[in-house]
Design a protein around this motif. Structure first.
Motif, short mmCIF file in Angstrom:
data_model
loop_
_atom_site.label_atom_id
_atom_site.label_comp_id
_atom_site.label_asym_id
_atom_site.label_seq_id
_atom_site.Cartn_x
_atom_site.Cartn_y
_atom_site.Cartn_z
N LYS C 107 40.85 125.22 71.89
CA LYS C 107 42.31 125.36 71.88
C LYS C 107 43.05 123.92 71.98
O LYS C 107 43.75 123.69 71.26
CB LYS C 107 42.61 126.20 72.97
N ALA C 108 42.45 123.24 72.92
CA ALA C 108 43.20 121.78 73.19
C ALA C 108 42.78 120.88 72.00
O ALA C 108 43.73 120.17 71.47
CB ALA C 108 42.69 121.24 74.58
N LEU C 109 41.58 120.87 71.59
CA LEU C 109 41.12 120.00 70.34
C LEU C 109 42.17 120.46 69.24
O LEU C 109 42.56 119.52 68.44
CB LEU C 109 39.83 120.21 70.01
N SER C 110 42.39 121.62 69.03
CA SER C 110 43.16 122.12 67.86
C SER C 110 44.50 121.64 67.83
O SER C 110 45.10 121.63 66.85
CB SER C 110 43.02 123.63 67.73
N LEU C 113 45.09 117.18 71.24
CA LEU C 113 45.10 116.78 72.63
C LEU C 113 43.70 115.61 73.02
O LEU C 113 42.73 115.84 72.31
CB LEU C 113 45.11 117.50 73.80
N PRO C 114 43.98 114.82 73.85
CA PRO C 114 42.71 113.47 73.92
C PRO C 114 41.72 114.72 74.55
O PRO C 114 41.73 115.54 75.19
CB PRO C 114 43.36 113.08 75.24
N VAL C 115 40.46 113.83 74.25
CA VAL C 115 39.10 114.53 74.63
C VAL C 115 39.22 114.82 76.18
O VAL C 115 38.66 116.08 76.51
CB VAL C 115 38.05 113.57 74.08
N ILE C 116 39.50 114.25 76.95
CA ILE C 116 39.55 114.29 78.32
C ILE C 116 40.37 115.64 78.98
O ILE C 116 39.80 116.32 79.76
CB ILE C 116 39.82 113.12 79.26
N ILE C 119 38.35 118.71 77.61
CA ILE C 119 37.36 118.86 78.81
C ILE C 119 38.05 119.57 79.94
O ILE C 119 37.36 120.92 80.45
CB ILE C 119 36.49 117.72 79.17
N MET C 120 38.85 119.02 80.47
CA MET C 120 39.67 119.76 81.86
C MET C 120 40.18 121.01 81.48
O MET C 120 39.92 122.02 82.24
CB MET C 120 40.70 118.83 82.31
N LEU C 121 40.63 121.27 80.51
CA LEU C 121 41.25 122.68 79.91
C LEU C 121 40.21 123.72 79.95
O LEU C 121 40.32 124.76 80.35
CB LEU C 121 42.16 122.67 78.79
N GLY C 122 39.09 123.31 79.27
CA GLY C 122 37.84 124.02 78.96
C GLY C 122 37.50 124.55 80.58
O GLY C 122 37.15 125.51 80.74
N VAL C 123 37.17 123.63 81.38
CA VAL C 123 36.83 124.01 82.71
C VAL C 123 37.84 124.67 83.57
O VAL C 123 37.47 125.59 84.15
CB VAL C 123 36.58 122.57 83.69
N ALA C 157 31.27 121.50 78.10
CA ALA C 157 32.49 121.10 77.48
C ALA C 157 32.24 119.56 76.61
O ALA C 157 32.74 119.47 75.71
CB ALA C 157 33.57 120.98 78.51
N ILE C 158 31.59 118.77 77.46
CA ILE C 158 31.35 117.59 76.83
C ILE C 158 30.15 117.55 75.77
O ILE C 158 30.69 116.90 74.88
CB ILE C 158 30.50 116.56 78.17
N LEU C 159 29.26 118.45 75.68
CA LEU C 159 28.51 118.49 74.56
C LEU C 159 29.36 119.22 73.37
O LEU C 159 29.28 118.57 72.42
CB LEU C 159 27.34 119.58 74.77
N TYR C 160 30.32 119.97 73.90
CA TYR C 160 31.08 120.46 72.40
C TYR C 160 31.96 119.33 71.94
O TYR C 160 31.95 119.29 70.76
CB TYR C 160 31.92 121.72 73.00
N VAL C 161 32.56 118.59 72.64
CA VAL C 161 33.42 117.50 72.35
C VAL C 161 32.52 116.61 71.42
O VAL C 161 32.99 115.99 70.47
CB VAL C 161 34.19 116.79 73.64
N ILE C 162 31.46 115.99 71.94
CA ILE C 162 30.46 115.17 71.40
C ILE C 162 30.13 115.86 69.95
O ILE C 162 30.25 114.88 68.94
CB ILE C 162 29.37 115.06 71.91
#
Lengths: 202, 202, 202
Positions: C107-110, C113-116, C119-123, C157-162
């Protein structure tokens, strides 16, 4: 505006320190500690931004996230240098609430909200992060314990609003109001002052 | 709309009383008590407004802040007149949840949200302030204890929605639904009724 | 987009199960259990939507409410079939956090929003519902206990972003990142791995 950002950064940094040291006292694990640090540092401002319906600070300006991580890491690295743990926690906490009170008041005033709302948002910004920290650590929130805590924030917020009304320069106002908060809380703790308890004769 | 505001004022006033009396039982200090009063009185409505993405009630209408302060102060001043503390707390709490349930449902219906959302927001408005109060006082939230609490709110919210569907006049609907909530809760407490516990045979 | 919704539904269903089973272990009453189920299932996503200032998922799509109710009811009905209660809770919880982490990141990537922040919103999406569940049940939040919990979410979350950066197909990315989360947490619990405690020698 620049000074505001720097003060906000300092507040986030020291609150992250306070958060991870609390977690450390509670023997939490590594990531648990960082989460407590994050919540302590950014929880109050997040609530303020939610209430004001403006974009959340750390989503818009990601440096806040890195500053919170940096503050927590710094506290971990130099933990052993802090001889008096509880005193160190106290100092960070006090600087933090004084920064955050003023920032909350300023943000509300800049949106031309009523004075009473500005005072409340100042107090919320300052205290809410610590309240969440304490709840997550299953401590009775510091704010309700015997130290004069919210009282200092309220006094500082009111002073800021009054000096603002008299058009005192913003930077001077910040210093005076900030010192009032730090001063009240320090004197209260040193002299073991307490507010009257509610079940006493008021 | 006028009646809504008056009911909301009453709810805020009595919830602030309930909040500060809880804090007083917990031997919190002066300002701690006012903060608990404020959170109890305005927490549920604040969450409702956040969820609906509308401006927070007490930021838009600052009289809510003063009413909460007034309610808390009133409770402190006349504390000794309340012979039966826990009963007094119970009565205020019950009136408060009945007001807030109806107001939450009304607000959601006025925004043409689905009926199930209206019911949920009614229950959230009514119960969330008390839940935060109990968490901050490190009590197990009243809502999960043996008294029939959320149940009463849900019943009242459903009745309101049904009567609203049948176009019963708003003021009559408020009275009927409000009385249902107060009635269910009072009977439950007097007769010591309980919902079945979840680990029993359901 | 369809797959996202299905995953979200599964996450809500299993988190509602986890919530009501926790409430059942605590001997809460019927509605108290449903409220805990609701908060556990939808609390994390609600906070994410509040922070992103987008409409709350379950207000826009009321099926979420019904899915949470269905999940809680299903868990109650087949409770006796779950021989190993704590293990069942663990499995549901783990599937839930893996779904929710990925959904929060997506949702954040769509929203670019910045990658960091992603990740935070995922957590936050993954863990916040459980944190509220534990606080309301007066448990020390699971996330801060010895199991590797937030760590698994952060890794996923990090793996997904990468993988997202390398333009791996979304569905494959979801499977890989989801399995990483489930894998890390399962191994950690089976092998009784722990993160270093903060008061140890780091």
């Amino acid at each position: 505006m620049k000074v505001i950002f720097i003060l906000d950064y300092i507040g986030v940094f020291v609150f992250a320190m306070s958060g991870i040291l609390t977690a450390s006292n509670k023997k939490m694990d590594f990531f648990g500690g960082y989460i407590i640090a994050f919540v302590t540092a950014l929880g109050g401002g997040t609530l303020r931004d939610l209430l004001l319906n403006i974009e959340i600070g750390w989503i818009l300006h990601t440096e806040y996230i890195y500053i919170a991580i940096a503050g927590a890491t710094f506290a971990l690295l130099f933990k052993k240098a802090f001889k008096y743990f509880s005193r160190t926690l106290f100092i960070f906490d006090t600087i933090g609430i004084s920064m955050f009170t003023i920032l909350g008041v300023q943000k509300a005033l800049s949106m031309e909200l009523p004075v009473i709302v500005a005072i409340m948002l100042g107090v919320i910004t300052a205290t809410f992060g610590g309240v969440i920290r304490d709840i997550l650590s299953t401590e009775i929130p510091l704010i309700f314990r015997k130290e004069i805590y919210a009282t200092a924030c309220i006094a500082g917020a009111i002073l800021y609003v009054i000096l603002h009304q008299f058009q005192v320069a913003e930077s001077l106002n910040m210093i005076l109001s900030g010192c009032l908060i730090i001063g009240i809380r320090t004197i209260a703790v040193v002299k073991k002052l307490r507010l009257p308890l509610l079940n006493g004769n008021i």
